[in-house]
Design a protein around this motif. Structure first.
Motif, PDB file in Angstrom:
ATOM      1  N   ILE A 190       0.779  -1.269  -0.038  1.00 35.92           N
ATOM      2  CA  ILE A 190       0.564  -0.067  -0.018  1.00 35.92           C
ATOM      3  C   ILE A 190       0.528   1.521   0.031  1.00 35.92           C
ATOM      4  O   ILE A 190       1.950   1.136   0.177  1.00 35.92           O
ATOM      5  CB  ILE A 190      -0.525   0.390   1.550  1.00 35.92           C
ATOM      6  N   PRO A 191       0.260   2.514  -0.941  1.00 33.34           N
ATOM      7  CA  PRO A 191       1.094   3.620  -0.567  1.00 33.34           C
ATOM      8  C   PRO A 191       0.916   3.918   0.291  1.00 33.34           C
ATOM      9  O   PRO A 191       0.550   3.868   1.943  1.00 33.34           O
ATOM     10  CB  PRO A 191       0.485   4.244  -1.260  1.00 33.34           C
ATOM     11  N   THR A 192       2.616   4.330   0.974  1.00 33.45           N
ATOM     12  CA  THR A 192       3.495   4.759   2.237  1.00 33.45           C
ATOM     13  C   THR A 192       2.517   5.987   2.372  1.00 33.45           C
ATOM     14  O   THR A 192       2.417   7.083   2.139  1.00 33.45           O
ATOM     15  CB  THR A 192       4.795   5.308   2.541  1.00 33.45           C
ATOM     16  N   PRO A 193       1.864   6.284   4.506  1.00 27.95           N
ATOM     17  CA  PRO A 193       1.173   7.598   4.512  1.00 27.95           C
ATOM     18  C   PRO A 193       1.458   8.454   4.532  1.00 27.95           C
ATOM     19  O   PRO A 193       3.057   8.660   5.051  1.00 27.95           O
ATOM     20  CB  PRO A 193       0.237   6.715   6.146  1.00 27.95           C
ATOM     21  N   LYS A 194       1.549   9.793   5.299  1.00 34.19           N
ATOM     22  CA  LYS A 194       1.800  10.545   4.899  1.00 34.19           C
ATOM     23  C   LYS A 194       1.892  10.930   6.722  1.00 34.19           C
ATOM     24  O   LYS A 194       3.989  10.996   6.725  1.00 34.19           O
ATOM     25  CB  LYS A 194       0.668  11.878   5.119  1.00 34.19           C
ATOM     26  N   ASP A 195       1.587  10.040   7.495  1.00 30.74           N
ATOM     27  CA  ASP A 195       2.247  10.060   9.393  1.00 30.74           C
ATOM     28  C   ASP A 195       2.494   8.777   9.170  1.00 30.74           C
ATOM     29  O   ASP A 195       1.740   8.042   9.985  1.00 30.74           O
ATOM     30  CB  ASP A 195       1.454  11.019  10.052  1.00 30.74           C
ATOM     31  N   LEU A 196       3.574   8.141   8.700  1.00 35.73           N
ATOM     32  CA  LEU A 196       3.881   6.967   9.007  1.00 35.73           C
ATOM     33  C   LEU A 196       4.117   6.767  10.225  1.00 35.73           C
ATOM     34  O   LEU A 196       4.218   5.704  11.080  1.00 35.73           O
ATOM     35  CB  LEU A 196       5.190   6.740   7.576  1.00 35.73           C
ATOM     36  N   HIS A 197       4.305   7.390  10.708  1.00 36.79           N
ATOM     37  CA  HIS A 197       5.517   7.253  12.468  1.00 36.79           C
ATOM     38  C   HIS A 197       4.215   6.996  13.811  1.00 36.79           C
ATOM     39  O   HIS A 197       3.590   6.205  14.187  1.00 36.79           O
ATOM     40  CB  HIS A 197       5.459   9.288  13.322  1.00 36.79           C
ATOM     41  N   ALA A 198       2.849   7.605  13.099  1.00 36.45           N
ATOM     42  CA  ALA A 198       1.617   7.981  14.226  1.00 36.45           C
ATOM     43  C   ALA A 198       1.208   6.305  13.930  1.00 36.45           C
ATOM     44  O   ALA A 198       0.561   5.647  14.663  1.00 36.45           O
ATOM     45  CB  ALA A 198       0.528   8.990  13.181  1.00 36.45           C
ATOM     46  N   LEU A 199       1.954   5.672  12.119  1.00 29.50           N
ATOM     47  CA  LEU A 199       0.835   4.458  12.207  1.00 29.50           C
ATOM     48  C   LEU A 199       1.152   3.326  12.480  1.00 29.50           C
ATOM     49  O   LEU A 199       1.246   2.364  13.046  1.00 29.50           O
ATOM     50  CB  LEU A 199       0.762   4.547  10.653  1.00 29.50           C
ATOM     51  N   TYR A 200       3.120   3.987  13.011  1.00 30.03           N
ATOM     52  CA  TYR A 200       3.985   2.975  13.217  1.00 30.03           C
ATOM     53  C   TYR A 200       3.578   2.479  15.325  1.00 30.03           C
ATOM     54  O   TYR A 200       3.555   1.518  15.247  1.00 30.03           O
ATOM     55  CB  TYR A 200       5.174   3.460  13.070  1.00 30.03           C
ATOM     56  N   ILE A 201       3.158   4.255  15.611  1.00 28.27           N
ATOM     57  CA  ILE A 201       2.732   4.051  17.498  1.00 28.27           C
ATOM     58  C   ILE A 201       1.769   3.473  17.306  1.00 28.27           C
ATOM     59  O   ILE A 201       1.972   1.816  18.370  1.00 28.27           O
ATOM     60  CB  ILE A 201       2.946   5.507  17.929  1.00 28.27           C
ATOM     61  N   VAL A 254      -5.856  -6.138   5.857  1.00 25.05           N
ATOM     62  CA  VAL A 254      -3.895  -5.023   6.188  1.00 25.05           C
ATOM     63  C   VAL A 254      -4.321  -4.755   5.170  1.00 25.05           C
ATOM     64  O   VAL A 254      -4.511  -2.561   6.034  1.00 25.05           O
ATOM     65  CB  VAL A 254      -3.232  -5.986   5.304  1.00 25.05           C
ATOM     66  N   LYS A 255      -4.795  -4.270   3.970  1.00 22.60           N
ATOM     67  CA  LYS A 255      -5.014  -2.549   3.198  1.00 22.60           C
ATOM     68  C   LYS A 255      -5.907  -1.583   4.156  1.00 22.60           C
ATOM     69  O   LYS A 255      -5.794  -0.173   3.887  1.00 22.60           O
ATOM     70  CB  LYS A 255      -5.481  -2.716   2.273  1.00 22.60           C
ATOM     71  N   LYS A 256      -6.588  -2.341   4.777  1.00 22.61           N
ATOM     72  CA  LYS A 256      -7.656  -1.584   5.772  1.00 22.61           C
ATOM     73  C   LYS A 256      -7.407  -1.063   6.549  1.00 22.61           C
ATOM     74  O   LYS A 256      -7.416   0.317   7.161  1.00 22.61           O
ATOM     75  CB  LYS A 256      -9.726  -2.488   5.858  1.00 22.61           C
ATOM     76  N   TYR A 257      -6.504  -1.546   7.461  1.00 25.55           N
ATOM     77  CA  TYR A 257      -5.312  -1.326   8.651  1.00 25.55           C
ATOM     78  C   TYR A 257      -4.864  -0.518   8.475  1.00 25.55           C
ATOM     79  O   TYR A 257      -4.376   1.080   9.207  1.00 25.55           O
ATOM     80  CB  TYR A 257      -5.243  -2.169   9.948  1.00 25.55           C
ATOM     81  N   LEU A 258      -4.007  -0.605   7.600  1.00 23.83           N
ATOM     82  CA  LEU A 258      -2.769   0.303   7.195  1.00 23.83           C
ATOM     83  C   LEU A 258      -3.346   1.517   6.610  1.00 23.83           C
ATOM     84  O   LEU A 258      -2.366   3.117   6.665  1.00 23.83           O
ATOM     85  CB  LEU A 258      -1.933  -0.298   6.475  1.00 23.83           C
ATOM     86  N   SER A 259      -4.902   1.425   5.364  1.00 18.10           N
ATOM     87  CA  SER A 259      -5.040   2.835   5.008  1.00 18.10           C
ATOM     88  C   SER A 259      -6.147   4.343   5.586  1.00 18.10           C
ATOM     89  O   SER A 259      -6.324   5.210   5.472  1.00 18.10           O
ATOM     90  CB  SER A 259      -5.935   2.571   3.903  1.00 18.10           C
ATOM     91  N   GLN A 260      -5.819   3.474   7.395  1.00 21.63           N
ATOM     92  CA  GLN A 260      -6.741   4.613   8.167  1.00 21.63           C
ATOM     93  C   GLN A 260      -6.362   5.852   8.482  1.00 21.63           C
ATOM     94  O   GLN A 260      -5.213   5.421   8.654  1.00 21.63           O
ATOM     95  CB  GLN A 260      -7.282   3.240   9.885  1.00 21.63           C
ATOM     96  N   GLU A 261      -7.062   6.483   8.800  1.00 21.93           N
ATOM     97  CA  GLU A 261      -6.850   8.202   9.038  1.00 21.93           C
ATOM     98  C   GLU A 261      -6.525   7.690  10.790  1.00 21.93           C
ATOM     99  O   GLU A 261      -6.835   7.087  11.425  1.00 21.93           O
ATOM    100  CB  GLU A 261      -7.803   9.631   8.871  1.00 21.93           C
ATOM    101  N   ILE A 262      -5.445   7.932  10.883  1.00 24.07           N
ATOM    102  CA  ILE A 262      -4.833   8.468  12.148  1.00 24.07           C
ATOM    103  C   ILE A 262      -4.962  10.106  12.763  1.00 24.07           C
ATOM    104  O   ILE A 262      -4.800  10.811  12.521  1.00 24.07           O
ATOM    105  CB  ILE A 262      -3.646   8.021  12.871  1.00 24.07           C
TER     106      ILE A 262
END
Length: 84
Positions: free
Chosen positions: A7-18, A76-84
């Protein structure tokens, strides 16, 4: 069966990682790694991930027999694409 999901890397990768790290701990999923790459296992699944400027690549190396490829990809796509 190995399943690879990109999936495309989200803008706020750090927030997704946490969030992912916190969710893994909450759900008893073993996780090691950092914001760029790592691996995890739990609930009959084993997998790994890598991150670059363009994509997050998740590779599912082992899955329970009841888990379909389509359902894994969808979740997986749903989880990684969510807005944080």
């Amino acid at each position: 069966m190995v399943i690879t999901i990109k999936i495309p890397t989200p803008k706020d990768l750090h927030a997704l990682y946490i969030k992912a790290k916190t969710d893994a701990e909450k759900h008893d999923i073993s996780w090691s790694g950092d914001i760029n790459h790592g691996q995890g296992s739990g609930w009959g699944f084993e997998g790994e991930y890598t991150v670059n400027a363009e994509y997050i690549t998740v590779t599912v190396l082992k899955k329970p027999i009841w888990a379909t490829k389509a359902r894994i990809e969808k979740e997986v796509k749903k989880y990684l694409s969510q807005e944080i």
